[in-house]
Scaffold this motif. Structure first.
Motif, PDB file in Angstrom:
ATOM      1  N   ALA A  30       0.945  -1.147  -0.102  1.00  0.00           N
ATOM      2  CA  ALA A  30      -0.012   0.043  -0.240  1.00  0.00           C
ATOM      3  C   ALA A  30       0.802   1.346   0.064  1.00  0.00           C
ATOM      4  O   ALA A  30       2.006   1.476   0.690  1.00  0.00           O
ATOM      5  N   PRO A  31       0.419   2.168  -0.671  1.00  0.00           N
ATOM      6  CA  PRO A  31       1.111   3.427  -0.839  1.00  0.00           C
ATOM      7  C   PRO A  31       1.060   4.482   0.533  1.00  0.00           C
ATOM      8  O   PRO A  31       0.114   4.183   1.385  1.00  0.00           O
ATOM      9  N   THR A 249     -20.632  -9.002   5.457  1.00  0.00           N
ATOM     10  CA  THR A 249     -20.764  -7.979   4.490  1.00  0.00           C
ATOM     11  C   THR A 249     -22.120  -7.339   4.909  1.00  0.00           C
ATOM     12  O   THR A 249     -22.015  -6.154   4.997  1.00  0.00           O
ATOM     13  N   PHE A 267     -14.516  -2.046  10.456  1.00  0.00           N
ATOM     14  CA  PHE A 267     -13.909  -2.202   9.142  1.00  0.00           C
ATOM     15  C   PHE A 267     -14.245  -1.064   8.000  1.00  0.00           C
ATOM     16  O   PHE A 267     -13.403  -0.554   7.573  1.00  0.00           O
ATOM     17  N   LEU A 272     -12.220   3.697   5.409  1.00  0.00           N
ATOM     18  CA  LEU A 272     -12.360   5.148   5.316  1.00  0.00           C
ATOM     19  C   LEU A 272     -11.132   5.964   5.572  1.00  0.00           C
ATOM     20  O   LEU A 272     -10.879   6.819   5.086  1.00  0.00           O
ATOM     21  N   ARG A 274      -8.025   4.661   5.980  1.00  0.00           N
ATOM     22  CA  ARG A 274      -6.979   4.029   5.867  1.00  0.00           C
ATOM     23  C   ARG A 274      -6.228   3.561   7.041  1.00  0.00           C
ATOM     24  O   ARG A 274      -4.955   3.538   6.888  1.00  0.00           O
ATOM     25  N   TYR A 276      -4.945   0.930   8.254  1.00  0.00           N
ATOM     26  CA  TYR A 276      -4.530  -0.670   7.565  1.00  0.00           C
ATOM     27  C   TYR A 276      -4.513  -1.726   8.623  1.00  0.00           C
ATOM     28  O   TYR A 276      -5.182  -2.888   8.572  1.00  0.00           O
TER      29      TYR A 276
ATOM     30  N   THR B 146     -15.471 -10.115  -0.204  1.00  0.00           N
ATOM     31  CA  THR B 146     -15.777  -8.538  -0.349  1.00  0.00           C
ATOM     32  C   THR B 146     -14.714  -7.925   0.593  1.00  0.00           C
ATOM     33  O   THR B 146     -14.578  -6.597   0.063  1.00  0.00           O
ATOM     34  N   PHE B 147     -14.325  -8.452   1.579  1.00  0.00           N
ATOM     35  CA  PHE B 147     -13.208  -7.695   2.216  1.00  0.00           C
ATOM     36  C   PHE B 147     -12.190  -7.394   1.354  1.00  0.00           C
ATOM     37  O   PHE B 147     -11.461  -6.345   1.462  1.00  0.00           O
ATOM     38  N   PHE B 148     -11.775  -8.255   0.495  1.00  0.00           N
ATOM     39  CA  PHE B 148     -10.268  -8.051  -0.073  1.00  0.00           C
ATOM     40  C   PHE B 148     -10.814  -7.093  -1.332  1.00  0.00           C
ATOM     41  O   PHE B 148      -9.923  -6.294  -1.590  1.00  0.00           O
ATOM     42  N   ILE B 150     -12.515  -4.529  -1.020  1.00  0.00           N
ATOM     43  CA  ILE B 150     -12.625  -3.319  -0.328  1.00  0.00           C
ATOM     44  C   ILE B 150     -11.210  -2.920   0.230  1.00  0.00           C
ATOM     45  O   ILE B 150     -10.755  -1.676  -0.059  1.00  0.00           O
ATOM     46  N   ILE B 151     -10.310  -4.039   0.445  1.00  0.00           N
ATOM     47  CA  ILE B 151      -9.084  -3.623   0.969  1.00  0.00           C
ATOM     48  C   ILE B 151      -8.217  -2.999  -0.465  1.00  0.00           C
ATOM     49  O   ILE B 151      -7.467  -2.176  -0.325  1.00  0.00           O
ATOM     50  N   LEU B 152      -8.592  -3.739  -1.625  1.00  0.00           N
ATOM     51  CA  LEU B 152      -7.815  -3.157  -2.605  1.00  0.00           C
ATOM     52  C   LEU B 152      -8.300  -1.809  -3.073  1.00  0.00           C
ATOM     53  O   LEU B 152      -7.558  -1.073  -3.697  1.00  0.00           O
ATOM     54  N   VAL B 154      -9.386   0.641  -1.028  1.00  0.00           N
ATOM     55  CA  VAL B 154      -8.729   1.474  -0.049  1.00  0.00           C
ATOM     56  C   VAL B 154      -7.306   1.610  -0.611  1.00  0.00           C
ATOM     57  O   VAL B 154      -6.810   2.557  -0.537  1.00  0.00           O
ATOM     58  N   MET B 155      -6.596   0.688  -0.816  1.00  0.00           N
ATOM     59  CA  MET B 155      -5.167   0.861  -1.067  1.00  0.00           C
ATOM     60  C   MET B 155      -4.422   1.323  -2.262  1.00  0.00           C
ATOM     61  O   MET B 155      -3.844   2.092  -2.206  1.00  0.00           O
ATOM     62  N   PHE B 156      -5.417   1.005  -3.147  1.00  0.00           N
ATOM     63  CA  PHE B 156      -4.982   1.358  -4.607  1.00  0.00           C
ATOM     64  C   PHE B 156      -5.910   2.518  -5.238  1.00  0.00           C
ATOM     65  O   PHE B 156      -6.014   2.738  -6.459  1.00  0.00           O
ATOM     66  N   GLY B 157      -6.648   3.089  -4.281  1.00  0.00           N
ATOM     67  CA  GLY B 157      -7.410   4.240  -4.604  1.00  0.00           C
ATOM     68  C   GLY B 157      -8.875   3.763  -5.675  1.00  0.00           C
ATOM     69  O   GLY B 157      -8.697   2.619  -6.136  1.00  0.00           O
ATOM     70  N   ARG B 158      -9.810   4.574  -5.533  1.00  0.00           N
ATOM     71  CA  ARG B 158     -10.961   4.179  -5.934  1.00  0.00           C
ATOM     72  C   ARG B 158     -11.145   4.337  -7.153  1.00  0.00           C
ATOM     73  O   ARG B 158     -12.006   5.319  -7.629  1.00  0.00           O
ATOM     74  N   LEU B 239     -21.235   2.471   1.241  1.00  0.00           N
ATOM     75  CA  LEU B 239     -20.480   2.576   2.143  1.00  0.00           C
ATOM     76  C   LEU B 239     -19.172   3.663   1.788  1.00  0.00           C
ATOM     77  O   LEU B 239     -18.501   3.994   2.920  1.00  0.00           O
ATOM     78  N   GLY B 240     -19.531   4.146   0.743  1.00  0.00           N
ATOM     79  CA  GLY B 240     -18.268   5.258   0.390  1.00  0.00           C
ATOM     80  C   GLY B 240     -17.202   4.730  -0.117  1.00  0.00           C
ATOM     81  O   GLY B 240     -16.160   5.586  -0.277  1.00  0.00           O
ATOM     82  N   LEU B 241     -16.756   3.731  -0.583  1.00  0.00           N
ATOM     83  CA  LEU B 241     -15.919   2.799  -0.826  1.00  0.00           C
ATOM     84  C   LEU B 241     -15.767   2.611  -2.371  1.00  0.00           C
ATOM     85  O   LEU B 241     -14.954   1.729  -2.843  1.00  0.00           O
TER      86      LEU B 241
END
Lengths: 311, 298
Positions: A30-31, A249, A267, A272, A274, A276, B146-148, B150-152, B154-158, B239-241
């Motif tokens: 992650a950046p 979910t 979660f 939101l 970040r 991590y 689904t968690f993954f 969301i993680i993706l 979050v981490m690499f921009g939406r 969820l804003g994601l």
């Protein structure tokens, strides 16, 4: 049979390890880092910080120390909630989410199963179409829409009547505060369970052993409840495994809408913000849950269905 | 006698054989709900694609004279009213529908590609490869994917591309299982044997003979996956994601609408009606296609 269970358990462990591994490397990819604040940190301080948190160690060593911490129940500090560790946040949120999830599943079985079975017994009747239609509605309309509509109905329109319900908040788990979130969480599951049990019951009623039971003169009631039911239940039980994943979910949505302090909300907040470590922690705990649930379902399945072979 | 016989043979020659697809099409046409769903979906897609160009207000323009949500007004061109900051609700719903449908279709295509490849290879090659691929599918099934996603996000921009790639990478599991099952039953058929006897390569046989024959089942499953993806996208956006402003999707609109349901019910109702109608239609169409195409029920 026991060796089958043992082997299933042994498959669960590498699965969880894979999840941890994946999470860990995603976190490293992650950046941005934890010390990238608005004010730049002096290089000497940064070097000290990196040394303090072992960020200069080789990656594999960092992974094993993370894994070692995990085994001791230490998920690391939360980046956002500085006064809490991730373990503390999860320990707070998990019981709330489990209580709601279990209540929702039980509610869904209590409503969905009779709906599906009675629909199957009167296939192609008005009742059957009504159940199928309702199930479609439950699957198609998202919980965040039904949730908001129920809040509007019971929290605003019915305000001042005996049917008024709290529109949100947890209030330490007061019964009234639980009614709406658990109902909303259960709705899609009611629909799925009704659908699955209807289909499997229809199939079970056509089998030879049901015909035999009828032919030897058993009352219809007994045939349905004792013979067909057992066969019809297995697909429903199979569904309960993946259902735990849907439940997780679903809990994100209802905990956000109803402001419930469960892990789903942590979660979403973590994602939101970040945060991590929090996100990783919840993911790992969630994955562990789904894996354990699938394991239990497999065992139930093996007990219920004599056709399962244990090679 | 002989000429009569020949004439009979002649007319027999005129009777056209019906292909699998023609057969399925006839069965589908008899299913009113599925046919109606198909028409509605076509209309929704066309309106979402073309509609925004014909409306007087663009989706992101603010009508400064009507900033508070306004009920439908024909003269001003806000046919379904405006949202809380004065943007045309119909235009936003249509543009949002474009995004939602696009994510639905593209993510399903990604899932289709991975699922058919994995399923066909596992089923056709068999042995170790099959074991390995199917254990992988089992493993992924027991992980909250689904968690993954969301993680993706979050981490690499939406961003849009990542979103449909991530959702597609999550939704292929069932497809792989279904295609594998079909492939297993196809594998022992004579035409596959013939293809192999005439020297076809494994990859060639999978592409030319296996894939076209699993298409029926795949199409059924595609129609049932698209609404799931749309639902997942709307959930992420809620969820804003997911999709970010100024872009919009049905999920984003539902999120905005839900926040002010009490004051401006139309901001929730309009996108909700469009979205649920679309999801209903996909489900009915999928069920209809299953009845028409699934060899199991014949």
């Amino acid at each position: 049979m026991w060796s089958y269970f043992a082997r299933r358990l042994l498959i669960g462990i590498p699965t969880l390890l894979a999840v941890v591994l994946f999470c860990f490397f995603l976190m490293r990819l992650a950046p941005g880092g934890p010390f990238d604040g608005e004010a730049p940190v002096p290089p000497e301080v940064l070097a000290n910080l990196r040394a303090r948190y072992h960020l200069d160690d080789p990656l594999w060593r960092q992974f094993f120390s993370y894994l070692g911490n995990l085994l001791q129940g230490d998920f690391g500090p939360s980046f956002k909630y500085k006064d809490f560790t991730v373990t503390e946040l999860i320990a707070q949120g998990l019981p709330v989410s489990i209580e709601n999830g279990l209540s929702a599943i039980i509610l869904a079985i209590l409503i969905g199963l009779p709906l599906g079975i009675t629909a199957a017994l009167a296939q192609n009747s008005a009742r059957d179409y009504a159940v199928s239609g309702l199930a479609m509605v439950g699957i198609v309309i998202p919980t965040f829409v039904t949730g908001q509509l129920l809040i509007l109905a019971f929290g605003v329109w019915l305000k001042g009547t005996p049917f008024q319900l709290p529109a949100g908040g947890w209030n330490d788990g007061a019964f009234l505060n639980r009614i709406l979130p658990v109902t909303v969480l259960a709705l899609p599951f009611v629909a799925y369970i009704a659908r699955i049990s209807r289909a499997s019951m229809i199939e079970a009623l056509r089998t030879n052993f049901v015909r035999t039971a009828r032919a030897k003169g058993l009352p219809y009631r007994t045939v349905v409840l004792r013979h067909a039911m057992k066969a019809a239940l297995t697909p429903v039980i199979t569904f309960l495994g993946p259902a735990t994943a849907f439940l997780l979910t679903g809990s994100m949505v209802i905990e956000t809408i109803f402001q419930i302090p469960g892990i789903g909300r942590y979660f979403v907040q973590g994602a939101l913000n970040r945060d991590y470590t929090l996100v990783m922690g919840v993911t790992i705990v969630g994955a562990a849950f789904v894996i354990v649930a699938n394991l239990i379902v497999d065992m139930l399945y093996a007990v219920l269905d004599p056709k399962v072979r244990y090679e | 006698m002989t000429s009569a016989h020949a004439a009979a043979l002649d007319t027999a020659g005129d009777v056209e054989g019906r292909s699998l697809w023609q057969d399925a099409w006839r069965r589908l046409k008899r299913n009113r709900a599925a046919l109606a769903s198909m028409i509605i979906l076509g209309v929704v897609a066309a309106v979402c694609l073309i509609g925004p160009y014909t409306l007087p207000w663009p989706y992101d323009a603010i009508d400064w004279d009507h900033v508070e949500a306004m009920p439908p007004n024909m003269e001003l061109g806000h046919y379904l009213g405006t949202d809380s900051v004065g943007r045309d609700l119909l235009a936003r719903t249509l543009v949002g529908g474009r995004v939602s449908l696009m994510v639905g279709v593209l993510a399903t295509m990604v899932a289709l590609f991975i699922g058919v490849t994995v399923g066909a290879v596992a089923g056709f090659v068999g042995g170790r490869v099959d074991q390995l691929l199917m254990r992988l599918v089992d493993l992924l099934y027991s992980v909250p994917l689904t968690f993954f996603v969301i993680i993706l996000m979050v981490m690499f921009g939406r961003n849009f591309i990542l979103m449909f790639l991530a959702i597609g990478a999550v939704e292929w599991l069932t497809m792989a299982r279904i295609v594998r099952g079909q492939t297993l039953s196809l594998k022992s058929k004579e035409f596959i044997e013939a293809a192999r006897a005439s020297g076809g390569s494994t990859a060639g046989i999978i592409l030319r003979h296996v894939v076209p024959n699993v298409l029926g089942v795949v199409i059924v499953y595609v129609t049932l996956t698209i609404p799931q993806v749309i639902l997942l996208e709307s959930f992420l956006s809620f969820l804003g994601l997911g999709v970010q402003e100024p872009f919009t999707s049905w999920g984003v609109l539902l999120n905005e609408g839900a926040a002010e349901l009490e004051v401006n019910p139309q901001t929730l109702i309009v996108p909700a009606v469009f979205m649920t109608a679309t999801l209903f239609c996909f489900n009915f169409l999928g069920d209809g296609l299953r009845d028409a195409l699934d060899p199991k029920d014949r």
